[in-house]
Design a protein around this motif. Structure first.
Motif, PDB file in Angstrom:
ATOM      1  N   MET A   1       0.936  -1.068  -0.143  1.00  0.00           N
ATOM      2  CA  MET A   1      -0.480   0.310  -0.215  1.00  0.00           C
ATOM      3  C   MET A   1       0.819   1.022  -0.157  1.00  0.00           C
ATOM      4  O   MET A   1       1.710   0.998   0.544  1.00  0.00           O
ATOM      5  CB  MET A   1      -0.721  -0.483   1.286  1.00  0.00           C
ATOM      6  N   SER A   2       0.503   2.110  -1.272  1.00  0.00           N
ATOM      7  CA  SER A   2       1.636   3.331  -1.054  1.00  0.00           C
ATOM      8  C   SER A   2       1.295   4.483   0.222  1.00  0.00           C
ATOM      9  O   SER A   2       0.214   4.265   0.978  1.00  0.00           O
ATOM     10  CB  SER A   2       1.011   4.331  -2.317  1.00  0.00           C
ATOM     11  N   ALA A   3       2.240   4.819   0.636  1.00  0.00           N
ATOM     12  CA  ALA A   3       1.610   6.581   1.413  1.00  0.00           C
ATOM     13  C   ALA A   3       0.967   6.505   1.379  1.00  0.00           C
ATOM     14  O   ALA A   3      -0.708   7.352   2.498  1.00  0.00           O
ATOM     15  CB  ALA A   3       2.584   7.170   2.043  1.00  0.00           C
ATOM     16  N   ARG A   4       0.140   7.441  -0.245  1.00  0.00           N
ATOM     17  CA  ARG A   4      -0.747   8.205  -0.634  1.00  0.00           C
ATOM     18  C   ARG A   4      -2.259   7.194   0.290  1.00  0.00           C
ATOM     19  O   ARG A   4      -3.274   8.025   1.137  1.00  0.00           O
ATOM     20  CB  ARG A   4      -0.806   8.860  -1.352  1.00  0.00           C
ATOM     21  N   ALA A   5      -2.418   5.826  -0.497  1.00  0.00           N
ATOM     22  CA  ALA A   5      -3.306   5.376  -0.089  1.00  0.00           C
ATOM     23  C   ALA A   5      -3.739   4.245   1.999  1.00  0.00           C
ATOM     24  O   ALA A   5      -4.812   4.194   1.887  1.00  0.00           O
ATOM     25  CB  ALA A   5      -3.274   3.995  -1.256  1.00  0.00           C
ATOM     26  N   ASN A   6      -2.518   4.961   2.248  1.00  0.00           N
ATOM     27  CA  ASN A   6      -2.350   4.531   3.968  1.00  0.00           C
ATOM     28  C   ASN A   6      -3.056   5.764   4.054  1.00  0.00           C
ATOM     29  O   ASN A   6      -3.894   5.586   5.422  1.00  0.00           O
ATOM     30  CB  ASN A   6      -0.431   4.126   3.667  1.00  0.00           C
ATOM     31  N   ILE A   7      -2.971   6.885   4.377  1.00  0.00           N
ATOM     32  CA  ILE A   7      -3.219   8.238   4.290  1.00  0.00           C
ATOM     33  C   ILE A   7      -4.465   8.966   4.327  1.00  0.00           C
ATOM     34  O   ILE A   7      -5.270   8.919   5.561  1.00  0.00           O
ATOM     35  CB  ILE A   7      -2.312   9.811   4.564  1.00  0.00           C
ATOM     36  N   LEU A   8      -5.184   8.148   3.534  1.00  0.00           N
ATOM     37  CA  LEU A   8      -6.902   8.736   2.659  1.00  0.00           C
ATOM     38  C   LEU A   8      -7.492   6.978   3.838  1.00  0.00           C
ATOM     39  O   LEU A   8      -8.506   7.789   3.891  1.00  0.00           O
ATOM     40  CB  LEU A   8      -7.132   7.997   1.448  1.00  0.00           C
ATOM     41  N   GLY A   9      -7.063   6.127   3.979  1.00  0.00           N
ATOM     42  CA  GLY A   9      -7.620   5.043   4.385  1.00  0.00           C
ATOM     43  C   GLY A   9      -8.033   5.244   6.026  1.00  0.00           C
ATOM     44  O   GLY A   9      -8.410   5.637   6.658  1.00  0.00           O
TER      45      GLY A   9
END
Length: 223
Positions: A1-9
């Motif tokens: 999982m990318s950092a961006r997807a992790n933050i949005l999650g």
């Protein structure tokens, strides 16, 4: 999982089990102090605008072109920038042609880079329409577009604006609702209350430092 997807999650999970706050907006708070009787709107607008050196002329949809020609003649102005693709631009062109007025009508029909020198130094005055006006603040509302770019009302030393009396609203909120701005906002809105002025230099009030030194409003009372 990318950092961006992790933050949005994480942001989405943080909202689980929550409820949106109710909309507690009360439009009366931004409108009620600035309501006026319909017959008082023109007088209030005119009073506020004339207090800051705006020239206001009541006229009709039939005689405003003659008034424009007279205003230019009084000031010995020889050219006027207007939009030939608008209804008022066509009407003015017809009047000038029929009466053989000694005024050269200019058009903003090329990129500003191609005629910047002429626009900034050789254009005497401009004529634009308006979207309406706000009685509470004594302001015109302009929506610049392809026909009448923003510089038409900001650069020439004399700006003549056409205003339909029927489009004078009590306050900005009422105007936005009545004209359904939510359906399509422009890229730029201008609120104009008077000619350009500044007191930055030695606290001496000077007109025309950053734009038109004269603002002339023609109120079409039977529009």
């Amino acid at each position: 999982m990318s950092a961006r997807a992790n933050i949005l999650g994480k942001l989405r999970r943080s909202l689980e089990g929550t409820m949106p706050r109710p909309d507690e907006f009360n439009e009366r708070l931004v409108t009620e102090p600035w309501w006026y009787a319909p017959e008082d709107r023109i007088a209030r607008l005119r009073s506020l605008m004339e207090a800051v050196h705006t020239e206001v002329h009541p006229c009709s949809s039939g005689n405003w072109p003659a008034l424009v020609a007279d205003l230019l003649a009084r000031r010995n102005l020889t050219n006027l920038l207007c939009a030939p693709g608008t209804d008022h631009g066509r009407e003015l062109h017809q009047h000038v042609g029929a009466t053989e007025q000694r005024v050269n009508l200019l058009a903003y029909d090329q990129p500003v880079e191609a005629w910047k020198e002429e626009l900034f130094w050789n254009v005497d005055a401009s004529l634009t329409g308006t979207l309406g006006a706000i009685a509470a603040t004594g302001s015109l509302v302009l929506w610049p577009d392809r026909q009448e770019p923003r510089l038409m009302s900001l650069v020439p030393p004399v700006h003549i604006a056409l205003l339909n009396a029927s489009e004078i609203h009590d306050n900005l909120y009422d105007m936005m609702v009545a004209q359904n701005w939510a359906a399509g906002l422009p890229t730029n809105v201008l609120l104009v209350s008077g000619p350009s002025k500044t007191a930055d230099i030695e606290q001496v009030l000077a007109y025309g430092a950053h734009g038109p030194r004269e603002l002339i409003v023609l109120v079409l009372e039977d529009a």
